[in-house]
Design a protein around this motif. Sequence first.
Motif, PDB file in Angstrom:
ATOM      1  N   ILE A  37       1.272  -1.197   0.520  1.00  0.00           N
ATOM      2  CA  ILE A  37      -0.242   0.236   0.155  1.00  0.00           C
ATOM      3  C   ILE A  37       1.095   1.353  -0.257  1.00  0.00           C
ATOM      4  N   PRO A  38       2.093   1.474   0.549  1.00  0.00           N
ATOM      5  CA  PRO A  38       2.275   2.749   0.708  1.00  0.00           C
ATOM      6  C   PRO A  38       3.233   2.886  -0.334  1.00  0.00           C
ATOM      7  N   ASN A  42       2.019   6.287  -2.414  1.00  0.00           N
ATOM      8  CA  ASN A  42       2.908   7.243  -2.596  1.00  0.00           C
ATOM      9  C   ASN A  42       2.423   7.671  -4.467  1.00  0.00           C
ATOM     10  N   ALA A  43       2.197   6.884  -5.133  1.00  0.00           N
ATOM     11  CA  ALA A  43       2.188   7.195  -6.701  1.00  0.00           C
ATOM     12  C   ALA A  43       1.317   7.957  -6.771  1.00  0.00           C
ATOM     13  N   PHE A  44      -0.113   7.752  -6.533  1.00  0.00           N
ATOM     14  CA  PHE A  44      -1.337   8.598  -6.022  1.00  0.00           C
ATOM     15  C   PHE A  44      -0.944  10.058  -5.650  1.00  0.00           C
ATOM     16  N   GLY A  88       6.775   7.929   5.396  1.00  0.00           N
ATOM     17  CA  GLY A  88       6.117   6.297   4.253  1.00  0.00           C
ATOM     18  C   GLY A  88       7.084   5.307   2.963  1.00  0.00           C
ATOM     19  N   LEU A  89       7.694   5.991   2.841  1.00  0.00           N
ATOM     20  CA  LEU A  89       8.989   5.208   1.775  1.00  0.00           C
ATOM     21  C   LEU A  89      10.292   4.684   3.155  1.00  0.00           C
ATOM     22  N   ASN A  91       9.458   4.082   6.465  1.00  0.00           N
ATOM     23  CA  ASN A  91       8.685   2.677   7.221  1.00  0.00           C
ATOM     24  C   ASN A  91       9.073   1.461   7.112  1.00  0.00           C
ATOM     25  N   ALA A  92       7.915   1.645   4.897  1.00  0.00           N
ATOM     26  CA  ALA A  92       8.203   0.466   4.085  1.00  0.00           C
ATOM     27  C   ALA A  92       9.804   0.002   3.928  1.00  0.00           C
ATOM     28  N   ARG A  93      11.210   0.839   3.685  1.00  0.00           N
ATOM     29  CA  ARG A  93      12.288  -0.200   4.294  1.00  0.00           C
ATOM     30  C   ARG A  93      12.492  -0.562   5.061  1.00  0.00           C
ATOM     31  N   ARG A  94      12.025   0.063   6.692  1.00  0.00           N
ATOM     32  CA  ARG A  94      12.328  -0.582   7.719  1.00  0.00           C
ATOM     33  C   ARG A  94      11.340  -1.962   7.920  1.00  0.00           C
ATOM     34  N   ARG A  95      10.316  -1.934   7.629  1.00  0.00           N
ATOM     35  CA  ARG A  95       9.314  -3.091   7.658  1.00  0.00           C
ATOM     36  C   ARG A  95      10.241  -3.864   6.400  1.00  0.00           C
TER      37      ARG A  95
END
Length: 127
Positions: A37-38, A42-44, A88-89, A91-95
């Motif tokens: 989802i992130p 982000n794209a939208f 956002g990115l 957190n996504a990298r960390r996840r």
Amino acid sequence: LKNYVSLQQMRKDENYKISFLEGEGLKGFIISPLLLIPFVENAFKHVSHFPGRNEVRIRLERMGKNFMLSVFNTKENKAMNGTHTGIGLKNARRRLELLYRDRHELVIVDKPGSFEVSLSLRINDQI
């Protein structure tokens, strides 16, 4: 994810080209919930809003033991150059690091007129 993209398509007008492509073999495995989802959000969020070429392309596919996500969007004609302070990115990298250590590859290409994310996850058949 497909429903989220459909909702965004309803919000955008004819100045936006939005594509959502699903390859074969996207069944029979599990990935962490809401992991993708992130990148799509982000794209939208950051797609350009000018008359003309405003585009979001999302592609999901499976190649053997790899699940692949590609998200592309047009954006204002400038690179962020590290000035973006969103989490956002980050957190996504960390996840990804916590859940898919040594089993993922994330490539982000930030160009003056576009932004693209490519994610590859090594998966196991689980269902």
